[in-house]
Design a protein around this motif. Sequence first.
Motif, PDB file in Angstrom:
ATOM      1  N   VAL A 292      54.301 -44.636   9.500  1.00  0.00           N
ATOM      2  CA  VAL A 292      54.065 -43.274   8.799  1.00  0.00           C
ATOM      3  C   VAL A 292      55.286 -42.424   8.706  1.00  0.00           C
ATOM      4  O   VAL A 292      55.823 -42.083   9.823  1.00  0.00           O
ATOM      5  CB  VAL A 292      52.853 -42.541   9.670  1.00  0.00           C
ATOM      6  CG1 VAL A 292      52.522 -41.210   9.000  1.00  0.00           C
ATOM      7  CG2 VAL A 292      51.904 -43.552   9.683  1.00  0.00           C
ATOM      8  N   GLN A 293      55.746 -42.074   7.449  1.00  0.00           N
ATOM      9  CA  GLN A 293      56.830 -41.003   7.138  1.00  0.00           C
ATOM     10  C   GLN A 293      56.321 -39.975   6.351  1.00  0.00           C
ATOM     11  O   GLN A 293      55.694 -40.412   5.112  1.00  0.00           O
ATOM     12  CB  GLN A 293      57.969 -41.764   6.971  1.00  0.00           C
ATOM     13  CG  GLN A 293      58.308 -42.859   7.750  1.00  0.00           C
ATOM     14  CD  GLN A 293      59.586 -43.665   7.345  1.00  0.00           C
ATOM     15  OE1 GLN A 293      60.499 -44.179   8.396  1.00  0.00           O
ATOM     16  NE2 GLN A 293      59.978 -43.750   6.069  1.00  0.00           N
ATOM     17  N   SER A 294      56.959 -38.763   6.505  1.00  0.00           N
ATOM     18  CA  SER A 294      56.608 -37.774   5.498  1.00  0.00           C
ATOM     19  C   SER A 294      57.427 -37.760   4.073  1.00  0.00           C
ATOM     20  O   SER A 294      57.116 -37.594   3.288  1.00  0.00           O
ATOM     21  CB  SER A 294      56.947 -36.310   6.013  1.00  0.00           C
ATOM     22  OG  SER A 294      58.167 -36.333   6.463  1.00  0.00           O
ATOM     23  N   SER A 295      58.496 -38.507   4.306  1.00  0.00           N
ATOM     24  CA  SER A 295      59.575 -38.818   3.134  1.00  0.00           C
ATOM     25  C   SER A 295      60.360 -40.181   3.486  1.00  0.00           C
ATOM     26  O   SER A 295      60.415 -40.756   4.612  1.00  0.00           O
ATOM     27  CB  SER A 295      60.391 -37.571   3.085  1.00  0.00           C
ATOM     28  OG  SER A 295      61.307 -37.508   4.132  1.00  0.00           O
TER      29      SER A 295
ATOM     30  N   SER B  49      59.607 -31.783  13.305  1.00  0.00           N
ATOM     31  CA  SER B  49      58.380 -31.085  12.662  1.00  0.00           C
ATOM     32  C   SER B  49      57.597 -32.066  11.422  1.00  0.00           C
ATOM     33  O   SER B  49      56.632 -32.039  11.341  1.00  0.00           O
ATOM     34  CB  SER B  49      58.570 -29.861  12.424  1.00  0.00           C
ATOM     35  OG  SER B  49      59.659 -29.545  11.268  1.00  0.00           O
ATOM     36  N   GLU B  50      58.607 -32.461  10.701  1.00  0.00           N
ATOM     37  CA  GLU B  50      58.167 -33.481   9.535  1.00  0.00           C
ATOM     38  C   GLU B  50      57.285 -34.593  10.146  1.00  0.00           C
ATOM     39  O   GLU B  50      56.659 -35.054   9.471  1.00  0.00           O
ATOM     40  CB  GLU B  50      59.284 -33.641   8.528  1.00  0.00           C
ATOM     41  CG  GLU B  50      59.921 -32.543   7.830  1.00  0.00           C
ATOM     42  CD  GLU B  50      61.007 -32.891   7.029  1.00  0.00           C
ATOM     43  OE1 GLU B  50      61.323 -32.344   6.116  1.00  0.00           O
ATOM     44  OE2 GLU B  50      61.870 -33.859   7.727  1.00  0.00           O
ATOM     45  N   SER B  51      57.964 -35.423  10.956  1.00  0.00           N
ATOM     46  CA  SER B  51      57.484 -36.431  11.356  1.00  0.00           C
ATOM     47  C   SER B  51      56.039 -36.034  12.259  1.00  0.00           C
ATOM     48  O   SER B  51      54.967 -36.775  12.076  1.00  0.00           O
ATOM     49  CB  SER B  51      58.253 -36.937  12.496  1.00  0.00           C
ATOM     50  OG  SER B  51      57.815 -38.311  13.217  1.00  0.00           O
ATOM     51  N   GLU B  52      55.744 -35.015  12.805  1.00  0.00           N
ATOM     52  CA  GLU B  52      54.606 -34.491  13.484  1.00  0.00           C
ATOM     53  C   GLU B  52      53.852 -34.287  12.457  1.00  0.00           C
ATOM     54  O   GLU B  52      52.654 -34.618  12.718  1.00  0.00           O
ATOM     55  CB  GLU B  52      54.950 -33.548  14.678  1.00  0.00           C
ATOM     56  CG  GLU B  52      53.542 -33.217  15.368  1.00  0.00           C
ATOM     57  CD  GLU B  52      53.047 -34.254  16.061  1.00  0.00           C
ATOM     58  OE1 GLU B  52      51.668 -34.225  16.297  1.00  0.00           O
ATOM     59  OE2 GLU B  52      53.737 -35.075  16.590  1.00  0.00           O
TER      60      GLU B  52
ATOM     61  N   VAL C 163      48.984 -38.823   2.122  1.00  0.00           N
ATOM     62  CA  VAL C 163      49.280 -37.447   2.993  1.00  0.00           C
ATOM     63  C   VAL C 163      50.573 -37.682   3.555  1.00  0.00           C
ATOM     64  O   VAL C 163      51.246 -36.694   4.033  1.00  0.00           O
ATOM     65  CB  VAL C 163      48.226 -37.429   3.701  1.00  0.00           C
ATOM     66  CG1 VAL C 163      46.891 -37.158   3.221  1.00  0.00           C
ATOM     67  CG2 VAL C 163      48.160 -38.463   4.936  1.00  0.00           C
ATOM     68  N   ALA C 164      51.239 -39.022   3.623  1.00  0.00           N
ATOM     69  CA  ALA C 164      52.631 -39.179   4.242  1.00  0.00           C
ATOM     70  C   ALA C 164      53.418 -40.140   3.164  1.00  0.00           C
ATOM     71  O   ALA C 164      53.380 -41.485   3.304  1.00  0.00           O
ATOM     72  CB  ALA C 164      52.337 -39.834   5.424  1.00  0.00           C
ATOM     73  N   PRO C 165      53.934 -39.573   2.195  1.00  0.00           N
ATOM     74  CA  PRO C 165      54.512 -40.209   0.919  1.00  0.00           C
ATOM     75  C   PRO C 165      55.638 -40.998   1.381  1.00  0.00           C
ATOM     76  O   PRO C 165      56.122 -41.830   0.355  1.00  0.00           O
ATOM     77  CB  PRO C 165      54.693 -39.299  -0.123  1.00  0.00           C
ATOM     78  CG  PRO C 165      54.690 -37.765   0.670  1.00  0.00           C
ATOM     79  CD  PRO C 165      53.824 -37.981   1.833  1.00  0.00           C
ATOM     80  N   GLY C 166      56.141 -40.985   2.319  1.00  0.00           N
ATOM     81  CA  GLY C 166      57.472 -41.816   2.662  1.00  0.00           C
ATOM     82  C   GLY C 166      56.972 -43.126   3.385  1.00  0.00           C
ATOM     83  O   GLY C 166      57.617 -43.925   3.910  1.00  0.00           O
TER      84      GLY C 166
ATOM     85  N   THR D 297      47.569 -55.709  -0.075  1.00  0.00           N
ATOM     86  CA  THR D 297      47.967 -54.276  -0.439  1.00  0.00           C
ATOM     87  C   THR D 297      49.253 -53.933   0.014  1.00  0.00           C
ATOM     88  O   THR D 297      49.196 -53.803   1.419  1.00  0.00           O
ATOM     89  CB  THR D 297      46.713 -53.413  -0.291  1.00  0.00           C
ATOM     90  OG1 THR D 297      45.705 -53.775  -0.974  1.00  0.00           O
ATOM     91  CG2 THR D 297      46.923 -52.064  -0.841  1.00  0.00           C
ATOM     92  N   VAL D 298      50.266 -53.637  -0.742  1.00  0.00           N
ATOM     93  CA  VAL D 298      51.397 -53.234  -0.231  1.00  0.00           C
ATOM     94  C   VAL D 298      51.546 -51.684  -0.481  1.00  0.00           C
ATOM     95  O   VAL D 298      51.516 -51.413  -1.564  1.00  0.00           O
ATOM     96  CB  VAL D 298      52.527 -54.028  -0.867  1.00  0.00           C
ATOM     97  CG1 VAL D 298      54.037 -53.459  -0.361  1.00  0.00           C
ATOM     98  CG2 VAL D 298      52.404 -55.381  -0.279  1.00  0.00           C
ATOM     99  N   MET D 299      52.047 -51.118   0.637  1.00  0.00           N
ATOM    100  CA  MET D 299      52.621 -49.401   0.327  1.00  0.00           C
ATOM    101  C   MET D 299      53.954 -49.441   0.569  1.00  0.00           C
ATOM    102  O   MET D 299      54.525 -49.851   1.503  1.00  0.00           O
ATOM    103  CB  MET D 299      51.760 -48.826   1.601  1.00  0.00           C
ATOM    104  CG  MET D 299      52.184 -47.267   1.536  1.00  0.00           C
ATOM    105  SD  MET D 299      51.705 -46.439   3.041  1.00  0.00           S
ATOM    106  CE  MET D 299      49.847 -46.896   2.876  1.00  0.00           C
ATOM    107  N   ARG D 300      54.485 -48.708  -0.200  1.00  0.00           N
ATOM    108  CA  ARG D 300      56.121 -48.518  -0.462  1.00  0.00           C
ATOM    109  C   ARG D 300      56.164 -47.262  -0.912  1.00  0.00           C
ATOM    110  O   ARG D 300      55.752 -46.553  -1.874  1.00  0.00           O
ATOM    111  CB  ARG D 300      56.750 -49.655  -1.585  1.00  0.00           C
ATOM    112  CG  ARG D 300      56.760 -50.683  -1.161  1.00  0.00           C
ATOM    113  CD  ARG D 300      57.544 -51.696  -2.139  1.00  0.00           C
ATOM    114  NE  ARG D 300      56.967 -53.056  -2.273  1.00  0.00           N
ATOM    115  CZ  ARG D 300      56.793 -53.873  -3.170  1.00  0.00           C
ATOM    116  NH1 ARG D 300      57.447 -53.147  -4.296  1.00  0.00           N
ATOM    117  NH2 ARG D 300      56.066 -54.890  -3.092  1.00  0.00           N
ATOM    118  N   ARG D 301      56.920 -46.293  -0.064  1.00  0.00           N
ATOM    119  CA  ARG D 301      56.987 -44.809  -0.484  1.00  0.00           C
ATOM    120  C   ARG D 301      55.797 -44.149  -0.673  1.00  0.00           C
ATOM    121  O   ARG D 301      55.631 -43.400  -1.699  1.00  0.00           O
ATOM    122  CB  ARG D 301      57.972 -44.863  -1.738  1.00  0.00           C
ATOM    123  CG  ARG D 301      59.257 -45.492  -1.567  1.00  0.00           C
ATOM    124  CD  ARG D 301      60.063 -45.362  -2.848  1.00  0.00           C
ATOM    125  NE  ARG D 301      61.646 -45.797  -2.418  1.00  0.00           N
ATOM    126  CZ  ARG D 301      62.583 -44.687  -2.098  1.00  0.00           C
ATOM    127  NH1 ARG D 301      62.506 -43.644  -2.256  1.00  0.00           N
ATOM    128  NH2 ARG D 301      63.947 -45.198  -2.041  1.00  0.00           N
TER     129      ARG D 301
END
Length: 132
Positions: free
Chosen positions: A10-13, A20-23, A80-83, A106-110
């Motif tokens: 899980v990453q915000s970007s 704070s972005e990570s949290e 919600v966490a597009p990174g 199902t693969v999630m990238r970015r």
Amino acid sequence: MFEYHGWVTVQSSTGDENDSESEAARTAAAAVLQALQSAPGLAEIRTVNGVNQIHIAGCSNHKGSQGDQVIEVFADIGRVAPGSYGILYVRDDEDSSGRENEFQVTVMRRGAVSSWRDELLSPCIPVIEDDE
């Protein structure tokens, strides 16, 4: 049978994140993951060495609404966490589209998800099981 196994980092970007972005990404993903807490199986988020990780897994007799929910939650985490990035493997032996003898990936990238055919464990019979 409906079986699923998945993980997400899980990453915000997709760039360097501050605490704070990570949290914020963790909090948003945890809220989405809450939808699977009442389902049988595993649905957890942990922070390991500063990296937020989600693991989900389960197995039920039929896909039903829970199966749809698993796939939706996986995609919602990316929204919600597009990174974020990760993989969800699903096996549905009652699939009506002709994929009842294979895993669906199902693969999630970015944060975006796409579907792929599995070539590592499929076709389930004879690759991982006998036809008996």
